[in-house]
Write a protein that holds these residues in place. Structure first.
Motif, PDB file in Angstrom:
ATOM      1  N   MET A   1       0.840  -1.188   0.000  1.00 12.19           N
ATOM      2  CA  MET A   1       0.000   0.000   0.000  1.00 12.19           C
ATOM      3  C   MET A   1       0.882   1.248   0.000  1.00 12.19           C
ATOM      4  N   LYS A   2       0.413   2.260  -0.675  1.00 11.00           N
ATOM      5  CA  LYS A   2       1.129   3.525  -0.723  1.00 11.00           C
ATOM      6  C   LYS A   2       0.900   4.295   0.564  1.00 11.00           C
ATOM      7  N   PRO A   3       1.904   5.029   1.075  1.00  6.74           N
ATOM      8  CA  PRO A   3       1.685   5.814   2.292  1.00  6.74           C
ATOM      9  C   PRO A   3       0.587   6.835   2.078  1.00  6.74           C
ATOM     10  N   ALA A  44       8.111   2.186   8.489  1.00  8.51           N
ATOM     11  CA  ALA A  44       8.366   3.628   8.560  1.00  8.51           C
ATOM     12  C   ALA A  44       9.690   3.907   9.276  1.00  8.51           C
ATOM     13  N   SER A  45       9.962   3.156  10.354  1.00  2.90           N
ATOM     14  CA  SER A  45      11.216   3.364  11.082  1.00  2.90           C
ATOM     15  C   SER A  45      12.420   3.002  10.224  1.00  2.90           C
ATOM     16  N   ARG A  97       9.345  -2.120   1.752  1.00  8.64           N
ATOM     17  CA  ARG A  97       8.181  -2.998   1.713  1.00  8.64           C
ATOM     18  C   ARG A  97       8.471  -4.264   0.915  1.00  8.64           C
ATOM     19  N   GLU A  98       9.394  -4.131  -0.058  1.00 10.81           N
ATOM     20  CA  GLU A  98       9.800  -5.285  -0.864  1.00 10.81           C
ATOM     21  C   GLU A  98      10.912  -6.084  -0.190  1.00 10.81           C
ATOM     22  N   GLY A  99      11.326  -5.662   1.008  1.00  8.56           N
ATOM     23  CA  GLY A  99      12.320  -6.419   1.760  1.00  8.56           C
ATOM     24  C   GLY A  99      13.749  -5.987   1.564  1.00  8.56           C
TER      25      GLY A  99
END
Length: 358
Positions: A1-3, A44-45, A97-99
């Motif tokens: 998901m986009k922020p 986010a961190s 998000r993709e790792g």
């Protein structure tokens, strides 16, 4: 998901979630505020970095103020800089998000990519497409260009049989070339890799080094071995070296050969003479690719001897099937200090040229 972005007072041209603050004087940029809220606090961190070091990097590069609070970051500064920071953070969030782990170099790349998305490819950015090219190997995974010059470089590598890349140290010329060569090998597009460098003596005599010829030239070829180790599993690399699928050799060993079904890389090409460069380029066989990299300002050839790299670029410019990319001081991705060092030397060189003209 986009922020998600907290909507404040929207104004045309300020970007999503931008808010004008106070008044501006004549000639002053419009101040703005952008709030980004990321869905995943843990990711986010990672985007913000250890002790918010990634945000600090954004602040220095773009001249903004970025304040993190949980999964929310508030960006204040000139409107265009806030928009570039927003795009950069969204790109970084997509990567984690993709790792993928983030480095400060990735932050620089996201800033460059965001600028490109916002100016050259706005439609692609809106569609969520990645502007910068990337390559990927089994060991390393996806590697994305960090600036427009690297993006252009990767595009040329994918389109042309012969590509020249010139520029200062730290711009990723050799590293990306080795990565692309490994990718071609893993895809089966070529059957072998041939990686070469001129064994030019930079102040020391080769004959005085201990060991046989292989041990004597190893120091010259070590940067290529290091790059191979980044992109290939050590066992596969060792097996490839033993079977001849991967060959690392001095430029002199190329004479008399026809290199077919191979990706051939010549690194430090500024140290090749005109005769050696012509010999190397005419080794190109069927279904092969050649990549030639170097920095014309750092030649170790004897005084008065012309570099084959500069001559070849001049002679072959515009020839069908030949690509050429020039990296500048601003494209250095190795370390901030390296960028400043290269800039200082280039400024000194320009100053010397001005004195000669006068």
């Amino acid at each position: 998901m986009k922020p998600t972005e907290r909507q404040t007072l929207e104004r045309p041209g300020l970007g999503f979630g931008a808010r004008a603050e106070g008044r501006r004087g004549a000639g002053e940029p419009q101040a703005a505020e952008v709030n980004l809220a990321f869905e995943d606090n843990r990711l986010a961190s990672l985007v913000f970095g250890h002790y918010d070091q990634n945000l600090a990097r954004l602040e220095r590069r773009l001249g903004v103020v970025a304040i993190a609070n949980g999964n929310l970051v508030t960006i204040k500064g000139p409107a265009d800089s806030c928009e570039r920071a927003r795009l950069a953070l969204e790109n970084l969030y997509g990567r984690v998000r993709e790792g993928h782990a983030l480095t400060l170099g990735d932050v620089d790349g996201a800033i460059q990519e965001g600028a490109l998305q916002g100016s050259l490819f706005p439609q692609e950015a809106e569609a969520g497409r990645i502007a910068f090219e990337q390559i990927g190997t089994r060991r390393r995974g996806p590697v994305r260009a960090r600036n427009a010059a690297q993006d252009h470089y990767l595009r040329l590598l994918k389109r042309h049989e012969l590509v020249f890349a010139e520029g200062p140290a730290g711009t990723g010329k050799t590293w990306l070339a080795v990565g692309y060569a490994v990718l071609l090998l893993e895809q089966g597009a070529v059957e072998r890799l041939i990686l070469s460098r001129p064994a030019v003596e930079a102040g020391e005599r080769l004959g005085f080094l201990p060991g046989d010829m292989r041990e004597k030239v190893d120091p010259y070829l070590r940067p290529i071995f290091d790059a191979l180790g980044d992109f290939m599993d050590p066992r596969m690399l060792e097996r490839g070296m033993q079977t001849g699928m991967i060959e690392v050799a001095p430029l002199a060993f190329m004479r008399g050969r026809t290199l077919s079904n191979a990706c051939v890389l010549l690194d430090e090409a500024q140290n090749a003479t005109s005769t050696q460069m012509k010999m190397f380029l005419t080794r190109l066989g069927e279904n092969s690719r050649m990549i030639v990299t170097g920095d014309p300002t750092q030649t170790d050839l004897p005084p008065g001897q012309k570099s084959g790299l500069s001559e070849a670029i001049s002679l072959l410019a515009g020839l069908e099937g030949v690509g050429h990319v020039v990296f500048r001081e601003g494209d250095v991705v190795r370390h901030d200090l390296v960028r400043r060092i290269v800039g200082a030397y280039e400024a000194a060189a320009r100053g010397g040229e001005e004195k000669v003209r006068r």
